[in-house]
Design a protein around this motif. Structure first.
Motif: not given
Length: 268
Positions: A66-92
């Motif tokens: 399946q197409n999960h949104g393309g490279s732009a979406a993947v990049s945005q989610m990576n940025d989101d994950i990198a910006s999260l402050p702790n393990a709890g926020a990442i897992l949530e």
């Protein structure tokens, strides 16, 4: 992309490509853009457009196709994950968007979790298990090309978090061995560190001979690209080979020869 280098898309050397030209990064000829080029090569699996159902390139690092949104979406989610402050926020975040995360996103999440302080306390978390399983399944899926830095990150996280179920390091090591000619210095040193760290734990894989071909391949590749390593890369390699009891002279001589020129970069 110089002579003797490995193709960034498929990982094979130049002489294995027709006409001696590397694969395009999802594109065709001059003036084309991304995977929209007619006749282009899919960045995920390396196949031509005509070999894909419906003529559409792969959009995901997982076997569901399946197409999960393309490279732009993947990049945005990576940025989101990198910006999260702790393990709890990442897992949530991962729990909330698990169906959208591709291989790269899941590796990024694992790498961030491994850099934290909670370590083994994460292993029983349902979402953590799901992320690990998705990375493991993607590594076992040979239908798309994995970038060396992502394979190396998965190996590093597996060793740092002592992940043995599923056998994530073994899966990453098998992929690494296949594409080792496309590994750059940081991926080489990170993977070597992961193998050495696992060898010092109770990981059964690390204590048998299964990793020796990969260790030897890392050493050979590192010797070829020795001038490109920074001080951290050189020290990681030296530590790793020492802990793995890997004593092949060429790489040890290479490290010893190059270290003096980087001595000003080393910490006290």
């Amino acid at each position: 992309s110089g002579e003797g280098r490995a193709c960034f898309v498929c990982g094979r050397p130049r002489d294995e490509h027709e006409g001696g030209r590397f694969c395009s990064k999802g594109g065709g000829g001059k003036g084309t853009k991304g995977s929209m080029a007619k006749g282009g090569v899919c960045f995920q699996c390396g196949k031509a457009r005509a070999e894909h159902e419906g003529g559409r390139f792969c959009g995901s690092g997982f076997s569901d196709g399946q197409n999960h949104g393309g490279s732009a979406a993947v990049s945005q989610m990576n940025d989101d994950i990198a910006s999260l402050p702790n393990a709890g926020a990442i897992l949530e975040y991962c729990d909330r968007r698990l169906s959208e995360l591709d291989f790269v996103n899941c590796v990024t999440a694992l790498h961030r979790l491994a850099k934290g302080t909670q370590g083994n306390g994460l292993k029983c978390h349902k979402t953590f298990k799901s992320v690990v399983e998705r990375v493991h399944l993607a590594l076992l899926n040979d239908s798309f090309f994995k970038r060396p830095r992502h394979v190396a990150s998965a190996s590093w996280a597996a060793a740092k978090l002592l992940i043995t179920d599923p056998p994530l390091l073994e899966a990453a090591s098998m992929v690494a061995l296949r594409i080792i000619n496309s590994f750059e210095p940081q991926s080489l040193s990170s993977t070597a560190w992961a193998l050495a760290a696992a060898a010092g734990s109770s990981n059964v894989f690390a204590t048998n001979g299964a990793l020796q071909p990969l260790v030897a391949a890392i050493a050979q590749r590192a010797e070829m690209r020795g001038d490109e390593f920074d001080s951290r890369g050189l020290s990681n390699l030296a530590w790793s080979f020492a802990n793995l009891r890997f004593a092949q002279e060429p790489i040890l001589v290479s490290l010893a020869t190059r270290a003096p020129s980087r001595v000003h970069e080393f910490d006290e």
